[in-house]
Design a protein around this motif. Sequence first.
Motif, PDB file in Angstrom:
ATOM      1  N   ALA A  43     -22.111  29.688 -31.981  1.00 19.00           N
ATOM      2  CA  ALA A  43     -23.022  28.355 -31.698  1.00 19.00           C
ATOM      3  C   ALA A  43     -22.542  27.297 -32.761  1.00 19.00           C
ATOM      4  CB  ALA A  43     -24.534  28.790 -31.867  1.00 19.00           C
ATOM      5  N   GLU A  44     -22.671  27.552 -34.062  1.00 13.04           N
ATOM      6  CA  GLU A  44     -22.125  26.396 -34.977  1.00 13.04           C
ATOM      7  C   GLU A  44     -20.719  26.027 -34.787  1.00 13.04           C
ATOM      8  OE1 GLU A  44     -22.340  23.711 -37.504  1.00 13.04           O
ATOM      9  OE2 GLU A  44     -24.086  24.849 -36.967  1.00 13.04           O
ATOM     10  N   ARG A  45     -19.927  26.858 -34.404  1.00 10.93           N
ATOM     11  CA  ARG A  45     -18.490  26.577 -34.120  1.00 10.93           C
ATOM     12  C   ARG A  45     -18.384  25.639 -32.807  1.00 10.93           C
ATOM     13  NH1 ARG A  45     -13.925  28.537 -36.167  1.00 10.93           N
ATOM     14  NH2 ARG A  45     -14.047  29.996 -38.036  1.00 10.93           N
ATOM     15  N   VAL A  46     -19.028  26.066 -31.860  1.00  7.64           N
ATOM     16  CA  VAL A  46     -19.159  25.257 -30.795  1.00  7.64           C
ATOM     17  C   VAL A  46     -19.872  23.884 -30.834  1.00  7.64           C
ATOM     18  CG1 VAL A  46     -20.133  25.127 -28.405  1.00  7.64           C
ATOM     19  CG2 VAL A  46     -19.152  27.182 -29.203  1.00  7.64           C
ATOM     20  N   ARG A  47     -20.899  23.549 -31.638  1.00 11.55           N
ATOM     21  CA  ARG A  47     -21.589  22.522 -32.039  1.00 11.55           C
ATOM     22  C   ARG A  47     -20.444  21.613 -32.739  1.00 11.55           C
ATOM     23  NH1 ARG A  47     -25.963  25.732 -33.454  1.00 11.55           N
ATOM     24  NH2 ARG A  47     -27.512  25.706 -31.830  1.00 11.55           N
ATOM     25  N   GLN A  48     -19.772  22.267 -33.604  1.00 14.11           N
ATOM     26  CA  GLN A  48     -18.675  21.356 -34.372  1.00 14.11           C
ATOM     27  C   GLN A  48     -17.556  20.984 -33.158  1.00 14.11           C
ATOM     28  OE1 GLN A  48     -17.270  24.006 -37.297  1.00 14.11           O
ATOM     29  NE2 GLN A  48     -19.066  23.884 -38.638  1.00 14.11           N
ATOM     30  N   ALA A  49     -17.297  21.704 -32.574  1.00 10.35           N
ATOM     31  CA  ALA A  49     -16.191  21.532 -31.669  1.00 10.35           C
ATOM     32  C   ALA A  49     -16.737  20.317 -30.743  1.00 10.35           C
ATOM     33  CB  ALA A  49     -15.792  22.597 -30.753  1.00 10.35           C
ATOM     34  N   ALA A  50     -17.723  20.309 -30.143  1.00  5.47           N
ATOM     35  CA  ALA A  50     -18.470  19.138 -29.476  1.00  5.47           C
ATOM     36  C   ALA A  50     -18.500  17.947 -30.138  1.00  5.47           C
ATOM     37  CB  ALA A  50     -19.969  19.509 -28.984  1.00  5.47           C
ATOM     38  N   ALA A  51     -18.753  17.957 -31.413  1.00  5.76           N
ATOM     39  CA  ALA A  51     -18.961  16.807 -32.236  1.00  5.76           C
ATOM     40  C   ALA A  51     -17.498  16.215 -32.521  1.00  5.76           C
ATOM     41  CB  ALA A  51     -19.756  17.085 -33.738  1.00  5.76           C
ATOM     42  N   ALA A  52     -16.529  17.141 -32.712  1.00  3.84           N
ATOM     43  CA  ALA A  52     -15.283  16.636 -32.851  1.00  3.84           C
ATOM     44  C   ALA A  52     -14.534  15.997 -31.644  1.00  3.84           C
ATOM     45  CB  ALA A  52     -14.401  17.834 -33.546  1.00  3.84           C
ATOM     46  N   CYS A  53     -15.013  16.389 -30.643  1.00  2.00           N
ATOM     47  CA  CYS A  53     -14.293  15.982 -29.366  1.00  2.00           C
ATOM     48  C   CYS A  53     -14.165  14.300 -29.266  1.00  2.00           C
ATOM     49  CB  CYS A  53     -15.043  16.372 -28.253  1.00  2.00           C
ATOM     50  SG  CYS A  53     -14.188  15.962 -26.591  1.00  2.00           S
ATOM     51  N   PRO A  54     -12.897  13.747 -29.295  1.00  2.00           N
ATOM     52  CA  PRO A  54     -12.934  12.495 -29.272  1.00  2.00           C
ATOM     53  C   PRO A  54     -13.344  11.724 -28.252  1.00  2.00           C
ATOM     54  CG  PRO A  54     -10.541  13.443 -29.830  1.00  2.00           C
ATOM     55  CD  PRO A  54     -11.597  14.637 -29.237  1.00  2.00           C
ATOM     56  N   VAL A  55     -13.423  12.421 -26.832  1.00  2.00           N
ATOM     57  CA  VAL A  55     -14.015  11.773 -25.764  1.00  2.00           C
ATOM     58  C   VAL A  55     -15.329  12.200 -25.321  1.00  2.00           C
ATOM     59  CG1 VAL A  55     -11.854  11.006 -25.097  1.00  2.00           C
ATOM     60  CG2 VAL A  55     -12.754  13.275 -24.224  1.00  2.00           C
ATOM     61  N   GLN A  56     -16.068  13.044 -26.245  1.00  2.00           N
ATOM     62  CA  GLN A  56     -17.379  13.433 -26.145  1.00  2.00           C
ATOM     63  C   GLN A  56     -17.738  13.980 -24.791  1.00  2.00           C
ATOM     64  OE1 GLN A  56     -19.781  13.308 -28.907  1.00  2.00           O
ATOM     65  NE2 GLN A  56     -17.761  13.103 -29.641  1.00  2.00           N
ATOM     66  N   ALA A  57     -16.631  15.069 -24.359  1.00  2.00           N
ATOM     67  CA  ALA A  57     -16.664  15.747 -22.973  1.00  2.00           C
ATOM     68  C   ALA A  57     -17.323  17.004 -23.080  1.00  2.00           C
ATOM     69  CB  ALA A  57     -15.083  16.108 -22.672  1.00  2.00           C
ATOM     70  N   ILE A  58     -17.825  17.408 -24.122  1.00  3.01           N
ATOM     71  CA  ILE A  58     -18.293  18.765 -24.034  1.00  3.01           C
ATOM     72  C   ILE A  58     -20.097  18.474 -24.582  1.00  3.01           C
ATOM     73  CG2 ILE A  58     -18.606  20.927 -25.753  1.00  3.01           C
ATOM     74  CD1 ILE A  58     -15.950  20.214 -26.621  1.00  3.01           C
ATOM     75  N   LEU A  59     -20.831  19.211 -23.542  1.00  4.71           N
ATOM     76  CA  LEU A  59     -22.158  19.424 -23.679  1.00  4.71           C
ATOM     77  C   LEU A  59     -22.486  20.483 -24.093  1.00  4.71           C
ATOM     78  CD1 LEU A  59     -23.124  17.268 -20.449  1.00  4.71           C
ATOM     79  CD2 LEU A  59     -22.979  16.671 -22.817  1.00  4.71           C
ATOM     80  N   VAL A  60     -23.443  20.751 -24.897  1.00  4.45           N
ATOM     81  CA  VAL A  60     -24.166  22.057 -25.532  1.00  4.45           C
ATOM     82  C   VAL A  60     -25.506  22.253 -25.538  1.00  4.45           C
ATOM     83  CG1 VAL A  60     -24.114  23.693 -27.274  1.00  4.45           C
ATOM     84  CG2 VAL A  60     -21.939  22.191 -26.902  1.00  4.45           C
ATOM     85  N   GLY A  61     -25.999  23.091 -24.871  1.00  4.06           N
ATOM     86  CA  GLY A  61     -27.393  23.431 -25.026  1.00  4.06           C
ATOM     87  C   GLY A  61     -28.102  24.154 -24.061  1.00  4.06           C
ATOM     88  N   GLU A  62     -29.244  24.863 -24.378  1.00  2.33           N
ATOM     89  CA  GLU A  62     -29.930  25.547 -23.275  1.00  2.33           C
ATOM     90  C   GLU A  62     -30.286  24.912 -22.060  1.00  2.33           C
ATOM     91  OE1 GLU A  62     -30.501  28.833 -23.760  1.00  2.33           O
ATOM     92  OE2 GLU A  62     -29.950  29.042 -25.870  1.00  2.33           O
ATOM     93  N   GLU A  63     -30.516  23.710 -22.114  1.00  2.63           N
ATOM     94  CA  GLU A  63     -30.798  22.754 -20.865  1.00  2.63           C
ATOM     95  C   GLU A  63     -29.630  22.583 -20.166  1.00  2.63           C
ATOM     96  OE1 GLU A  63     -30.555  20.098 -24.129  1.00  2.63           O
ATOM     97  OE2 GLU A  63     -31.323  22.039 -23.942  1.00  2.63           O
ATOM     98  N   VAL A  64     -28.426  22.638 -20.388  1.00  2.00           N
ATOM     99  CA  VAL A  64     -27.318  22.099 -19.918  1.00  2.00           C
ATOM    100  C   VAL A  64     -27.069  22.916 -18.484  1.00  2.00           C
ATOM    101  CG1 VAL A  64     -24.804  22.039 -19.753  1.00  2.00           C
ATOM    102  CG2 VAL A  64     -26.124  21.469 -21.844  1.00  2.00           C
ATOM    103  N   ASN A  65     -27.009  22.189 -17.344  1.00  2.00           N
ATOM    104  CA  ASN A  65     -26.625  22.729 -16.116  1.00  2.00           C
ATOM    105  C   ASN A  65     -25.202  22.703 -15.675  1.00  2.00           C
ATOM    106  OD1 ASN A  65     -29.522  22.858 -15.306  1.00  2.00           O
ATOM    107  ND2 ASN A  65     -29.492  20.641 -14.999  1.00  2.00           N
ATOM    108  N   PRO A  66     -24.785  23.684 -14.882  1.00  2.00           N
ATOM    109  CA  PRO A  66     -23.429  23.843 -14.577  1.00  2.00           C
ATOM    110  C   PRO A  66     -22.699  22.494 -14.037  1.00  2.00           C
ATOM    111  CG  PRO A  66     -24.839  25.573 -13.716  1.00  2.00           C
ATOM    112  CD  PRO A  66     -25.713  24.796 -14.058  1.00  2.00           C
ATOM    113  N   ASP A  67     -23.573  21.608 -13.528  1.00  3.43           N
ATOM    114  CA  ASP A  67     -22.703  20.441 -13.164  1.00  3.43           C
ATOM    115  C   ASP A  67     -22.971  19.457 -14.214  1.00  3.43           C
ATOM    116  OD1 ASP A  67     -25.690  19.599 -13.505  1.00  3.43           O
ATOM    117  OD2 ASP A  67     -25.951  18.933 -11.513  1.00  3.43           O
ATOM    118  N   GLY A  68     -23.094  19.713 -15.605  1.00  5.93           N
ATOM    119  CA  GLY A  68     -23.021  18.944 -16.830  1.00  5.93           C
ATOM    120  C   GLY A  68     -24.060  17.946 -16.811  1.00  5.93           C
ATOM    121  N   ARG A  69     -25.321  18.090 -16.181  1.00  3.82           N
ATOM    122  CA  ARG A  69     -26.478  17.476 -16.467  1.00  3.82           C
ATOM    123  C   ARG A  69     -27.598  18.102 -17.216  1.00  3.82           C
ATOM    124  NH1 ARG A  69     -27.218  15.491 -10.249  1.00  3.82           N
ATOM    125  NH2 ARG A  69     -25.012  14.131 -10.236  1.00  3.82           N
ATOM    126  N   ARG A  70     -28.032  17.435 -18.007  1.00  3.03           N
ATOM    127  CA  ARG A  70     -29.357  18.083 -18.912  1.00  3.03           C
ATOM    128  C   ARG A  70     -30.588  17.755 -18.126  1.00  3.03           C
ATOM    129  NH1 ARG A  70     -28.018  17.933 -24.868  1.00  3.03           N
ATOM    130  NH2 ARG A  70     -25.809  18.055 -25.015  1.00  3.03           N
TER     131      ARG A  70
END
Length: 70
Positions: A43-70
Motif C-alpha cells: 500500500a505505501e509503495r503504491v501511494r508513493q507511486a501514485a504521488a510520483a506519477c507526473p501526469v497523475q494517472a493513478i487512482l488508489v483507494g477502496e472506493e475506486v471503481n474499475p472504470d476509474g471513478r471514485r
Amino acid sequence: MRIVVDLTRCQGYAQCVFLAPKVFELHGEEGLLYATAFPDDQAERVRQAAAACPVQAILVGEEVNPDGRR
C-alpha cells in the motif's frame, strides 16, 4: 485496496514501476501492466507511486471503481 490507471493519461514515465515493482510492470517500451488489487504490504509503495506519477494517472483507494471513478 484497489488501483486504476488511466492509460489514456499514462505517458510511460515508469516512476510507478520503480517505486512499486510488485504491482506495476512495463510491457514493451510503453505498455503498462498493473494489478488492480494488491496486498496491504504494498500500500505505501503504491501511494508513493501514485504521488510520483507526473501526469497523475493513478487512482488508489477502496472506493475506486474499475472504470476509474471514485
